[in-house]
Design a protein around this motif. Structure first.
Motif, PDB file in Angstrom:
ATOM      1  N   LEU A   1      35.887 -18.459  29.498  1.00  0.00           N
ATOM      2  CA  LEU A   1      34.624 -17.635  29.413  1.00  0.00           C
ATOM      3  C   LEU A   1      35.223 -16.542  30.489  1.00  0.00           C
TER       4      LEU A   1
ATOM      5  N   THR B   1      26.840 -15.977  23.243  1.00  0.00           N
ATOM      6  CA  THR B   1      27.187 -17.282  23.428  1.00  0.00           C
ATOM      7  C   THR B   1      26.068 -18.315  23.091  1.00  0.00           C
TER       8      THR B   1
ATOM      9  N   ILE C   1      31.436 -18.679  21.426  1.00  0.00           N
ATOM     10  CA  ILE C   1      31.083 -17.390  22.028  1.00  0.00           C
ATOM     11  C   ILE C   1      31.561 -16.299  21.103  1.00  0.00           C
TER      12      ILE C   1
END
Length: 344
Positions: free
Chosen positions: A100, A119, A132
């Protein structure tokens, strides 16, 4: 063994294709089920079976699988094993946060403030799954990537599908279907019930061929300096006549494309492997400073077929020990078999 630049140029001309199953022998222990008796130094070597995509192949047991990669229905699948040094819940949280953070550092396309679009969690997919959606191309706000991290027990998998943001729901549907069809596979387990099996390094996916299918793996480590790369993928256009491996090799010899390289043919013939009629070429190449043996078998493939993809198996080695290497080469070719349909 390092192949000289001129020899490498000739080999690339002969062997580079968009779809390959590659066995390269250049310059150390296998893992799946043993398929032949122990080697005595003569005759058939001790081999280990590896399923890759919709096929399986045997390689010398001394070798190790160092990387396996696959793409199914445009989705790239990357697997890894949990280290075991930390609790799994913590490990997957750390893996997710790391990715991330990496995505968050990407440059968003013009007109967009953030690269991350969405997400979300995926209940019912594996033991745990989170995904995501993000802009995958800083030059275009139309391009988006769905990426899912899936915990399947002792291992995990990243599934990534690239496409247009406007079709993100269709992308998500396709990626979720792959994720739900994925199951972990015990090490060395090749016996499955009937199905449309596509094998990964740590798992297996029960989905029929649809489009854009590729499987690749690399093996290293052998007393004779073997390195194996294997890849299979579908084709969308039939190959023109005389564009096969034998035709390419003939063209190199006749036209003198490989300037300064002496090529002597050891084998040049058609050869049927697991019911597939392909070209076999075994050559000795010498540029005056180094001599190598180049082994290759190539099946051109059938258009839009997961059961009959284009396949190329090659083996490149330093010269010497020809008979022993031919025995290994024949054992590898003779071991190729399909893993789809009825299960094994």
């Amino acid at each position: 063994m390092t192949i000289s630049a001129t020899l490498r140029r000739a080999l690339l001309f002969l062997l580079i294709t968009p779809i390959v199953t590659l066995l390269a022998c250049t310059s150390s222990e296998g893992t799946q089920k043993k398929s032949t008796p122990p080697s005595t130094g003569k005759g058939v070597p001790r081999m280990t079976t590896y399923p890759i995509g919709r096929f399986a192949i045997d390689v010398p047991a001394e070798m190790k699988l160092v990387h396996q990669w696959q793409r199914l229905r445009y989705a790239e699948i990357e697997e890894f094993a949990w280290s075991g040094s930390v609790p799994r819940e913590r490990a997957r949280d750390e893996a997710w946060k790391k990715r991330l953070t990496e995505i968050g550092k990407l440059t968003p396309p013009k007109g967009k403030e953030r690269v991350i679009i969405e997400t979300r969690d995926f209940p019912g997919v594996g033991a745990w799954a989170r995904g995501i959606l993000f802009y995958g191309n800083r030059m275009s706000p139309k391009d988006g990537n769905w990426l899912i991290l899936m915990d399947v027990g002792q291992t995990a998998a990243w599934l990534e599908l690239k496409g247009l943001v406007q079709y993100e729901q269709d992308m998500l549907h396709d990626l979720t279907e792959i994720a739900k069809s994925y199951q972990a596979r015990r090490f060395g387990d090749l016996k499955l019930p009937p199905g449309n099996w596509f094998y990964t390094e740590h798992g297996v996916i029960n989905l029929p061929y649809l489009e854009q299918e590729t499987a690749a793996a690399r093996f290293e480590g052998h007393p004779l300096g073997l390195e194996i790369d294997i890849e299979t993928t579908e084709i969308h256009k039939e190959e023109a006549e005389n564009h096969g491996l034998i035709g390419r090799t003939t063209a190199v010899i006749v036209t003198g494309y490989a300037t300064g390289i002496d090529i002597k043919r050891i084998r040049s013939r058609t050869r049927v492997v697991t019911g597939l009629k392909g070209d076999e070429e075994v050559d000795r190449m010498d540029d005056g400073t180094r001599s190598v043996l180049s082994f290759a078998w190539r099946f051109a493939g059938r258009k839009d077929s997961g059961e009959h993809p284009k396949i190329l198996i090659t083996m490149e080695c330093a010269d010497g020990h020809l008979e022993e290497k031919l025995q290994i080469w024949d054992a590898v070719l003779n071991s190729l078999k399909p893993m789809y349909g009825t299960g094994r």
